[in-house]
Design a protein around this motif. Structure first.
Motif, PDB file in Angstrom:
ATOM      1  N   ARG A 124      24.274  37.505  12.473  1.00 48.28           N
ATOM      2  CA  ARG A 124      24.147  36.260  11.696  1.00 48.28           C
ATOM      3  C   ARG A 124      25.437  36.032  10.925  1.00 48.28           C
ATOM      4  O   ARG A 124      26.144  36.959  10.571  1.00 48.28           O
ATOM      5  CB  ARG A 124      23.002  36.376  10.701  1.00 48.28           C
ATOM      6  CG  ARG A 124      21.660  36.376  11.366  1.00 48.28           C
ATOM      7  CD  ARG A 124      20.604  36.256  10.324  1.00 48.28           C
ATOM      8  NE  ARG A 124      19.309  36.313  10.989  1.00 48.28           N
ATOM      9  CZ  ARG A 124      18.180  36.269  10.386  1.00 48.28           C
ATOM     10  NH1 ARG A 124      18.142  36.181   9.081  1.00 48.28           N
ATOM     11  NH2 ARG A 124      17.055  36.301  11.038  1.00 48.28           N
ATOM     12  N   LYS A 175      27.511  35.152   7.694  1.00 47.48           N
ATOM     13  CA  LYS A 175      27.333  35.454   6.288  1.00 47.48           C
ATOM     14  C   LYS A 175      26.916  34.188   5.577  1.00 47.48           C
ATOM     15  O   LYS A 175      27.455  33.133   5.809  1.00 47.48           O
ATOM     16  CB  LYS A 175      28.635  35.948   5.669  1.00 47.48           C
ATOM     17  CG  LYS A 175      28.926  37.361   5.969  1.00 47.48           C
ATOM     18  CD  LYS A 175      30.106  37.793   5.146  1.00 47.48           C
ATOM     19  CE  LYS A 175      30.406  39.240   5.371  1.00 47.48           C
ATOM     20  NZ  LYS A 175      31.523  39.690   4.585  1.00 47.48           N
ATOM     21  N   GLN A 176      26.018  34.325   4.743  1.00 47.99           N
ATOM     22  CA  GLN A 176      25.566  33.167   3.979  1.00 47.99           C
ATOM     23  C   GLN A 176      26.122  33.278   2.551  1.00 47.99           C
ATOM     24  O   GLN A 176      25.401  33.459   1.600  1.00 47.99           O
ATOM     25  CB  GLN A 176      24.036  33.097   3.988  1.00 47.99           C
ATOM     26  CG  GLN A 176      23.501  32.821   5.370  1.00 47.99           C
ATOM     27  CD  GLN A 176      21.983  32.668   5.345  1.00 47.99           C
ATOM     28  OE1 GLN A 176      21.371  32.850   4.321  1.00 47.99           O
ATOM     29  NE2 GLN A 176      21.461  32.308   6.490  1.00 47.99           N
TER      30      GLN A 176
END
Length: 126
Positions: free
Chosen positions: A117, A119-120
């Motif tokens: 995923r 990085k948020q």
């Protein structure tokens, strides 16, 4: 009182009869009378053999009983004990090994997780 009569027997036979009579009866006359009644009543001859004696019958029965015991022990060793062991092994309860469930493909695909995923992080801008 009855009168007596003399009968001639060999000395050996007379001695045997006297010993038998003393052992089983009160008088020689009673012994002889009972013996004669026995043969007359049963309609047998004193020269006939009545068959096997009690000792020979007992010996034969003991042999047969020992043979039956041997057969039973053999049956127990070769048939009963192995059968009991097999039945006991069938009824022994062990905890079953937990296996994973087999799932259909469509359900398996729905539950796929994403491996990577982004990085948020709000501070990173592209």
């Amino acid at each position: 009182m009855d009168s007596f009569i003399t009968i001639r027997f060999k000395r050996k036979t007379a001695k045997r009869f006297q010993e038998f009579s003393k052992a089983h009866f009160k008088s020689h006359t009673e012994a002889m009378s009972t013996i004669l009644d026995f043969f007359f009543y049963n309609e047998i001859s004193p020269k006939e053999k009545l068959g096997p004696t009690g000792r020979t019958i007992e010996a034969k029965l003991l042999k047969r009983i020992n043979a039956v015991i041997a057969i039973m022990r053999d049956v127990e060793k070769t048939q009963t004990k192995p059968t009991v062991a097999m039945i006991q092994s069938l009824f022994e309860t062990e905890e079953p090994i937990k296996k994973s469930l087999i799932v259909e493909k469509k359900y398996a695909e729905e539950k796929k997780e994403v491996r990577f995923r982004e990085k948020q992080n709000p501070s990173n801008q592209l």
